[in-house]
Design a protein around this motif. Sequence first.
Motif, PDB file in Angstrom:
ATOM      1  N   TYR A   5       0.864  -1.181   0.000  1.00 50.49           N
ATOM      2  CA  TYR A   5       0.000   0.000   0.000  1.00 50.49           C
ATOM      3  C   TYR A   5       0.899   1.229   0.000  1.00 50.49           C
ATOM      4  CZ  TYR A   5      -3.596  -3.317   1.570  1.00 50.49           C
ATOM      5  OH  TYR A   5      -4.455  -4.381   1.689  1.00 50.49           O
ATOM      6  N   VAL A   7       1.364   5.078   0.013  1.00 47.79           N
ATOM      7  CA  VAL A   7       0.590   6.245   0.431  1.00 47.79           C
ATOM      8  C   VAL A   7       1.417   7.509   0.225  1.00 47.79           C
ATOM      9  CG1 VAL A   7      -0.554   7.407   2.360  1.00 47.79           C
ATOM     10  CG2 VAL A   7      -0.722   4.925   2.120  1.00 47.79           C
ATOM     11  N   CYS A  30      -4.445  11.922   6.964  1.00 41.18           N
ATOM     12  CA  CYS A  30      -3.782  10.656   7.286  1.00 41.18           C
ATOM     13  C   CYS A  30      -4.449   9.953   8.465  1.00 41.18           C
ATOM     14  CB  CYS A  30      -2.302  10.912   7.559  1.00 41.18           C
ATOM     15  SG  CYS A  30      -1.382  11.425   6.082  1.00 41.18           S
ATOM     16  N   SER A 188      -2.429  11.947   0.605  1.00 42.38           N
ATOM     17  CA  SER A 188      -2.875  10.766   1.370  1.00 42.38           C
ATOM     18  C   SER A 188      -3.514   9.706   0.496  1.00 42.38           C
ATOM     19  CB  SER A 188      -3.826  11.162   2.517  1.00 42.38           C
ATOM     20  OG  SER A 188      -5.132  11.484   2.078  1.00 42.38           O
ATOM     21  N   VAL A 190      -3.957   6.398  -1.889  1.00 43.02           N
ATOM     22  CA  VAL A 190      -3.446   5.037  -1.775  1.00 43.02           C
ATOM     23  C   VAL A 190      -3.296   4.414  -3.162  1.00 43.02           C
ATOM     24  CG1 VAL A 190      -3.824   2.756  -0.778  1.00 43.02           C
ATOM     25  CG2 VAL A 190      -4.639   4.795   0.434  1.00 43.02           C
TER      26      VAL A 190
END
Length: 223
Positions: A5, A7, A30, A188, A190
Motif C-alpha cells: 500500500y 501512500v 492521514c 494521502s 493510496v
Amino acid sequence: MAKIYLVRHGQASFGAADYDQLSPLGTQQCELLGQHWRAMGLRFDAVWMGSLKRHRQSMEAIAAGLGGLPEATVRSGLNEYDPEALVRAAHAGPLPTGDSPEVQRQHFLHLRQGLLGWIKGEMAPAGLPSHADFLDGVMAALDEARQQPCAEHILVVSSGGPISNAVGHVLQAAPEGVVELNLRLRNSAVTELHSTPRRHAVISFNSLPHLDQPGRSHLQTYA
C-alpha cells in the motif's frame, strides 16, 4: 504474494518557508486513512517510508487513526526529488513567491516542463541524480520491502514522485504518462501493488477511500 500500500504523504505546507511539514489538514487526511483501515480490520506486517519529516508525520497520523503500526524501516530511495531544482531547470528567471492560485499555476507549469525534460534525459537539474538513478533507488526500496519474510500487507509512506515513477515503471508508461501520473496524485492517496518475488503489478492508483464520502470532498488536495 505481498500487497504493498503506497501512500502519498498528507498535505504539506506549500508556499511556506518549510514545505516539509504537514498542515493540520494533512494530519487529518492521514488520521482518517488510518481510521478507515481500522474499520476494515486491516493490519500491516511491515512499514517502510522515506526519511523526510512529512513522511514520518504522515506515518504517525496513520498510526494514530489505525491504533498502531510496526516500527518503520527508513529508506532514502523513497524520498521525493527536489521540485525547485526541476522548476529552475525549466525557468531560469525569478519566480513569484506565496501560495496564491497564480503562483501555484506557474509552479506546476514549470514543474511539468522540468519533470519531462529530466525523465527524457534532456535536462540535468542542479543537485539531482539522473532520472535513471532516482528510479533505481525507488525500485530498490520496493524490491527490498517485498522480500521481507511473512510480510503479507506492507505500508509504504512516500511522495508523489517515487510513487508515480514506480507505477509508470511497472506499467511501462511513456515519460509523458509518468508526468501525468505524478501531477494527478492526491495527498494521502493510496496506490496498491501486488508483488511476487519476480514482479510488481498495479491493482489501484490514487484512491481516496477515506475521503470519497459525503461531506469530505473539501478534504481532497493535490499540493
